[in-house]
Design a protein around this motif. Structure first.
Motif, mmCIF file in Angstrom:
data_model
loop_
_atom_site.group_PDB
_atom_site.id
_atom_site.type_symbol
_atom_site.label_atom_id
_atom_site.label_comp_id
_atom_site.label_asym_id
_atom_site.label_seq_id
_atom_site.Cartn_x
_atom_site.Cartn_y
_atom_site.Cartn_z
ATOM 1 N N CYS A 116 1.024 -1.204 0.062
ATOM 2 C CA CYS A 116 -0.021 -0.040 0.121
ATOM 3 C C CYS A 116 0.801 1.262 -0.050
ATOM 4 N N PRO A 117 0.523 2.319 -0.886
ATOM 5 C CA PRO A 117 1.281 3.460 -0.824
ATOM 6 C C PRO A 117 1.082 4.178 0.428
ATOM 7 N N PHE A 118 0.075 3.887 1.107
ATOM 8 C CA PHE A 118 -0.230 4.832 2.379
ATOM 9 C C PHE A 118 -0.322 4.160 3.714
ATOM 10 N N GLU A 119 0.200 4.749 4.591
ATOM 11 C CA GLU A 119 0.195 4.227 6.231
ATOM 12 C C GLU A 119 -1.232 3.986 6.795
ATOM 13 N N ASP A 120 -1.963 4.993 6.396
ATOM 14 C CA ASP A 120 -3.230 5.258 6.994
ATOM 15 C C ASP A 120 -4.442 5.542 5.965
ATOM 16 N N VAL A 121 -5.753 5.276 6.248
ATOM 17 C CA VAL A 121 -6.806 5.643 5.449
ATOM 18 C C VAL A 121 -6.932 7.146 5.592
ATOM 19 N N PRO A 122 -6.836 8.045 4.808
ATOM 20 C CA PRO A 122 -7.032 9.455 4.729
ATOM 21 C C PRO A 122 -8.412 9.827 5.107
ATOM 22 N N ASP A 123 -8.548 10.553 6.116
ATOM 23 C CA ASP A 123 -10.018 11.175 6.573
ATOM 24 C C ASP A 123 -10.509 12.056 5.446
ATOM 25 N N PRO A 124 -11.720 11.744 4.712
ATOM 26 C CA PRO A 124 -12.161 12.433 3.665
ATOM 27 C C PRO A 124 -13.200 13.731 4.157
ATOM 28 N N TYR A 125 -13.184 13.655 5.540
ATOM 29 C CA TYR A 125 -14.665 14.337 5.952
ATOM 30 C C TYR A 125 -14.316 16.030 5.476
ATOM 31 N N TYR A 126 -13.213 16.493 5.633
ATOM 32 C CA TYR A 126 -13.238 17.971 5.192
ATOM 33 C C TYR A 126 -12.643 18.287 3.873
ATOM 34 N N GLY A 127 -12.600 17.221 2.879
ATOM 35 C CA GLY A 127 -12.162 17.262 1.460
ATOM 36 C C GLY A 127 -13.300 17.307 0.623
ATOM 37 N N GLU A 128 -13.080 16.985 -0.518
ATOM 38 C CA GLU A 128 -13.795 16.849 -1.699
ATOM 39 C C GLU A 128 -14.187 15.386 -1.794
ATOM 40 N N GLU A 130 -13.358 13.283 -4.128
ATOM 41 C CA GLU A 130 -12.437 12.443 -4.477
ATOM 42 C C GLU A 130 -11.796 11.441 -3.389
ATOM 43 N N GLY A 131 -12.043 12.190 -2.193
ATOM 44 C CA GLY A 131 -11.388 11.591 -0.823
ATOM 45 C C GLY A 131 -12.224 10.614 -0.521
ATOM 46 N N PHE A 132 -13.552 10.274 -0.893
ATOM 47 C CA PHE A 132 -14.639 9.500 -0.600
ATOM 48 C C PHE A 132 -14.223 8.117 -1.623
ATOM 49 N N ALA A 133 -13.932 8.509 -2.875
ATOM 50 C CA ALA A 133 -13.565 7.455 -3.921
ATOM 51 C C ALA A 133 -12.173 6.703 -3.305
ATOM 52 N N GLN A 134 -11.298 7.454 -3.001
ATOM 53 C CA GLN A 134 -10.199 6.901 -2.512
ATOM 54 C C GLN A 134 -10.086 6.028 -1.049
ATOM 55 N N VAL A 135 -10.862 6.437 -0.335
ATOM 56 C CA VAL A 135 -11.488 5.708 1.004
ATOM 57 C C VAL A 135 -11.765 4.348 0.646
ATOM 58 N N PHE A 136 -12.913 4.502 -0.416
ATOM 59 C CA PHE A 136 -13.527 3.221 -0.816
ATOM 60 C C PHE A 136 -12.692 2.436 -1.509
ATOM 61 N N HIS A 137 -11.807 2.747 -2.361
ATOM 62 C CA HIS A 137 -10.709 1.930 -3.081
ATOM 63 C C HIS A 137 -9.964 1.268 -1.926
ATOM 64 N N LEU A 138 -9.356 2.009 -1.036
ATOM 65 C CA LEU A 138 -8.490 1.727 -0.097
ATOM 66 C C LEU A 138 -8.854 0.667 0.891
ATOM 67 N N CYS A 139 -10.106 0.791 1.422
ATOM 68 C CA CYS A 139 -11.068 -0.238 2.215
ATOM 69 C C CYS A 139 -11.264 -1.470 1.231
ATOM 70 N N GLU A 140 -11.701 -1.497 -0.069
ATOM 71 C CA GLU A 140 -12.146 -2.520 -0.503
ATOM 72 C C GLU A 140 -10.987 -3.569 -0.971
ATOM 73 N N VAL A 141 -9.747 -2.859 -1.375
ATOM 74 C CA VAL A 141 -8.551 -3.985 -1.580
ATOM 75 C C VAL A 141 -8.176 -4.385 -0.239
ATOM 76 N N ALA A 142 -8.146 -3.544 0.876
ATOM 77 C CA ALA A 142 -7.659 -4.210 2.056
ATOM 78 C C ALA A 142 -8.592 -5.313 2.539
ATOM 79 N N ILE A 143 -9.823 -4.998 2.550
ATOM 80 C CA ILE A 143 -10.808 -6.040 3.038
ATOM 81 C C ILE A 143 -10.933 -7.108 2.206
ATOM 82 N N THR A 144 -10.611 -7.133 0.942
ATOM 83 C CA THR A 144 -10.568 -8.291 0.110
ATOM 84 C C THR A 144 -9.719 -9.356 0.327
ATOM 85 N N HIS A 145 -8.379 -8.603 0.746
ATOM 86 C CA HIS A 145 -7.127 -9.319 0.997
ATOM 87 C C HIS A 145 -7.481 -10.200 2.441
ATOM 88 N N LEU A 146 -8.012 -9.256 3.413
ATOM 89 C CA LEU A 146 -8.307 -9.646 4.660
ATOM 90 C C LEU A 146 -9.246 -10.965 4.749
#
Length: 154
Positions: A116-128, A130-146
């Motif tokens: 993973c290129p990130f250590e943390d799932v970034p908090d999208p709350y104060y952003g645009e 695109e942040g929610f799309a990024q969170v979805f992608h990161l979570c989906e990949v990690a949970i698939t592997h889990l």
């Protein structure tokens, strides 16, 4: 196995992970796995997920509308097998709340995302949006592997 996803307020990242996990568990028929989510803070207890998270998830076939925010409790460290946090701050907060004799393991969700290129799932709350799309992608990949890891050990 019982898994809880944890972020700060339980309205963006952890309910997104929760919803993704429900769908992936249903699709893979891993009926022995149950999931929930919570936040380390009480800001949004009882609230539905953020509208932007809900809309993006729904566009990907994941319904978050039935989820409501709750706060991480000491009892969760006995009721859950695995508590997966979204970032370092949540990790430290969960460790601080965890009773000494607790049985749940605490890990970061992205530990399950290979290279993973990130250590943390970034908090999208104060952003645009695109942040929610990024969170979805990161979570989906990690949970698939889990879930792949879990299915190999069951």
């Amino acid at each position: 196995m019982k898994i809880m996803f944890v972020c700060l307020g339980n309205i963006c990242r952890s309910p997104t992970a929760h919803g993704i996990a429900i769908k992936l568990i249903r699709d893979s028929q891993l009926n022995q796995v149950t999931v929930t989510s919570s936040g380390t803070a009480s800001y949004h207890v009882g609230s539905p997920p953020d509208k932007r998270a809900t809309e993006y998830a729904l566009s990907k076939g994941v319904d978050l509308s039935v989820l409501r925010a709750q706060q991480l409790q000491k009892a969760d460290f006995y009721e859950q097998d695995l508590i997966l946090v979204m970032d370092q701050s949540n990790y430290e907060n969960a460790l601080a709340l965890r009773p000494a004799d607790a049985t749940a393991k605490i890990e970061k969700l992205l530990w399950y995302y290979p290279n993973c290129p990130f250590e943390d799932v970034p908090d999208p709350y104060y952003g645009e949006n695109e942040g929610f799309a990024q969170v979805f992608h990161l979570c989906e990949v990690a949970i698939t592997h889990l879930l792949e890891d879990i299915s190999k050990t069951r």
